[in-house]
Design an enzyme around this catalytic site. Structure first.
Site, PDB file in Angstrom:
ATOM      1  N   LYS A  75      20.252 100.424  48.160  1.00 26.35           N
ATOM      2  CA  LYS A  75      19.879  98.508  48.749  1.00 26.35           C
ATOM      3  C   LYS A  75      18.861  99.024  50.520  1.00 26.35           C
ATOM      4  O   LYS A  75      19.254  99.987  51.217  1.00 26.35           O
ATOM      5  CB  LYS A  75      20.814  97.773  48.786  1.00 26.35           C
ATOM      6  N   SER A 150      24.170  89.702  46.803  1.00 30.30           N
ATOM      7  CA  SER A 150      22.976  89.585  47.627  1.00 30.30           C
ATOM      8  C   SER A 150      22.183  90.987  46.651  1.00 30.30           C
ATOM      9  O   SER A 150      21.313  91.503  46.713  1.00 30.30           O
ATOM     10  CB  SER A 150      22.770  90.098  48.411  1.00 30.30           C
ATOM     11  N   SER A 174      29.456  90.574  47.413  1.00 33.39           N
ATOM     12  CA  SER A 174      26.951  91.366  47.166  1.00 33.39           C
ATOM     13  C   SER A 174      27.549  93.002  45.497  1.00 33.39           C
ATOM     14  O   SER A 174      26.207  93.252  45.293  1.00 33.39           O
ATOM     15  CB  SER A 174      26.590  91.520  48.465  1.00 33.39           C
TER      16      SER A 174
HETATM   17  N1  GLN Z   1      27.376  85.588  48.489  1.00 34.42           N
HETATM   18  C1  GLN Z   1      27.781  85.784  49.631  1.00 34.42           C
HETATM   19  C2  GLN Z   1      26.942  85.132  50.079  1.00 34.42           C
HETATM   20  O1  GLN Z   1      26.057  84.224  50.289  1.00 34.42           O
HETATM   21  C3  GLN Z   1      28.445  87.479  49.816  1.00 34.42           C
HETATM   22  C4  GLN Z   1      27.191  87.850  49.472  1.00 34.42           C
HETATM   23  C5  GLN Z   1      27.037  89.066  50.507  1.00 34.42           C
HETATM   24  O2  GLN Z   1      28.643  89.880  49.632  1.00 34.42           O
HETATM   25  N2  GLN Z   1      26.809  89.982  51.570  1.00 34.42           N
HETATM   26  O3  GLN Z   1      27.438  85.002  51.958  1.00 34.42           O
END
Ligand code: GLN
Length: 483
Positions: A75, A150, A174
């Site tokens: 990532k 994400s 995410s």
């Molecule tokens: N969807 C959540 C957010 O937008 C979690 C994102 C994540 O786990 N980085 O904060």
């Protein structure tokens, strides 16, 4: 291609193929399909070829290590020495990291080959990968659908077979949510299990690195190399790392699985509920005892998260000011203009929204009402889990309330986007480990089963996931790629 890490290790050991050959095959596939899927921000082909050659030499010399010659993707939130590390943001579009994140260092020293850096929501903020400066990622099962976020690039790349496995991070879901939406296996370990050093911070008390792969077996192999104490991360936990594959053969007789009633309540798609129930039936057949549990504060997890995570991000992202590194505006009038325009141009809309909300929640007069209150509720959410784990060994339920939604469907409705994490976010608030494994399909799209473990019980989660995968083939199904 549908090689697992395990199969690659066997193929390399038996001489069926070299690392250079298999790496070239993956790079070729990435180049062919990335224009359509957009999983990768950077393809590091020269480095990959170099690393693969070195791996082949190690294998020939009889000194192969745990991941020698295995191609992987990372990532783009993890700092990679000498390689662009964008975090999905215009702010870091020109940032070449001067050092490796600890997990990159560990995976490199285990001999892995890096294929490239995967696409993600800007600064890991999102549930659909539509917040990336580099454009959205397409879900390989249906190009009009989101891959989740994400870590959408990592999940989609594994699903499409462009890499056998990939790293990711999970602040509120995410890893698990995109794993569910793309039909792959993902694990978010206990907070503190994997070093955060060199992982660009979003919500520091929630962020945790983890892995995506096709199988639980491969997740165990990768996590084994990522986990462990790191002096450079003050929240890293100094506790021995168990053998994550050690418990794989243990059967599930007598395993107590908790089903939280709140995870099967209103808001859950009926078809997903059916898929999850049949997965639970499978566990019953494997000898597990199914017990009803309650996590009564589940409904508070989204509001609590959106105070805590945003407060932390407003502080973490203040370092991006156009002075030390990152995007700098042209011809600033003075220092204030430099800050304003650099940040104004460098950050996308969602990131700005969150910095503003977080700054507000921390401001004098509001701190007690929002931040302090959220911290108190966070404790209650953690206590719900502690109570449930007095009765059960693992907790199971859906990973997401719906399958992959259409690109653009929720971009104008942040609250409905935030609700996608309703079942995943409370684990981060509590610091618990969780997995998502493929459990079936609805409307031709993958459905994920979430497994939640007690603190540092990753080995058991992996065992429970592996036993399911021995008796199902959802994790082996692959989307068709356009030729
Ligand atoms: N969807 C959540 C957010 O937008 C979690 C994102 C994540 O786990 N980085 O904060």
């Amino acid at each position: 291609m549908s090689h697992s890490i395990k199969q690659i290790q066997q193929g390399l050991a038996s001489g069926e193929f070299s690392s250079e050959e298999i790496t070239a095959d993956y790079l070729q596939l990435i180049k062919q399909h990335n224009p359509e899927l957009n999983c990768f921000i950077s393809i590091t082909d020269e480095l990959a070829t170099q690393q693969a050659r070195a791996a082949d030499a190690s294998i020939a010399g009889g000194d192969a290590r745990a991941l020698t010659g295995v191609p992987l993707a990372h990532k783009d939130i993890f700092c990679t020495d000498g390689i662009k590390t964008s975090c999905g943001s215009r702010m870091l579009d020109n940032f070449i990291a001067p050092y490796n994140a600890t997990i990159i260092e560990k995976i490199n020293s285990a001999g892995a080959v890096m294929l490239g850096k995967t696409n993600m929501d800007e600064f890991a903020m999102g549930s659909s990968n539509e917040n990336s400066f580099y454009g959205p990622v397409a879900n390989p099962w249906n190009r009009e659908r989101v891959p989740g976020g994400s870590s959408g690039g990592s999940a989609a790349a594994v699903a499409a077979g462009l890499t056998p496995a990939a790293t990711g991070t999970d602040t509120g879901g995410s890893i698990r949510q995109p794993a569910a939406l793309c039909g792959v296996t993902g694990i978010k370990p206990t907070y503190g299990r994997v070093s955060r050093y060199g992982m660009i911070a979003f919500g520091s008390s929630l962020d945790q690195g983890g892995a995506f792969a096709r199988t639980a077996e491969d997740c165990a192999i990768l996590l084994q190399q990522m986990a462990g104490f790191d002096q450079r991360d003050s929240t890293s936990i100094d506790q021995p790392v168990p053998n994550y594959s050690g418990d794989f053969e243990r059967d599930l007789k007598g395993l107590r699985i908790g089903l939280p009633e709140e995870y099967f309540a209103e808001g859950l798609d009926a078809d997903i509920a059916r898929v999850i129930e049949s997965a639970i039936d499978q566990y019953r057949k494997l000898g597990a005892e199914i017990i009803d549990v309650s996590l009564p504060n589940t409904r508070l997890s989204i509001p609590v998260y959106y105070v805590v995570a945003l407060a932390e991000c407003s502080s973490n992202l203040s370092r991006f000011d156009g002075v030390r590194f990152g995007h700098r505006c042209d011809n600033p009038k003075d220092l204030e203009d430099l800050y304003k325009r650099s940040r104004g141009e460098g950050f996308g809309e969602e990131v700005k929204r969150r910095i503003m909300l977080g700054t507000y929640a921390l401001s004098a007069g509001y701190y007690d009402a929002y931040y302090l209150k959220a911290q108190q509720l966070r404790r209650l959410i953690k206590q719900d889990f502690e109570k449930a784990f007095e009765q059960v060994d693992v907790i199971a339920g859906p990973t997401t309330p719906e399958v992959a939604f259409k690109l653009g469907d929720k971009t104008n409705d942040p609250v409905s986007m935030y609700l996608q994490d309703i079942y995943t976010i409370s684990l981060n608030l509590a610091g618990l480990p969780g997995m998502s494994i493929p459990a079936g399909f609805s409307q031709g799209l993958p459905v994920g089963l979430q497994l939640i473990g007690n603190y540092f019980d990753e080995a058991r989660l992996l065992n429970v996931a592996h036993q399911f995968q021995l008796h199902s083939d959802f994790h082996l199904q692959k989307p068709e790629l356009n030729s």
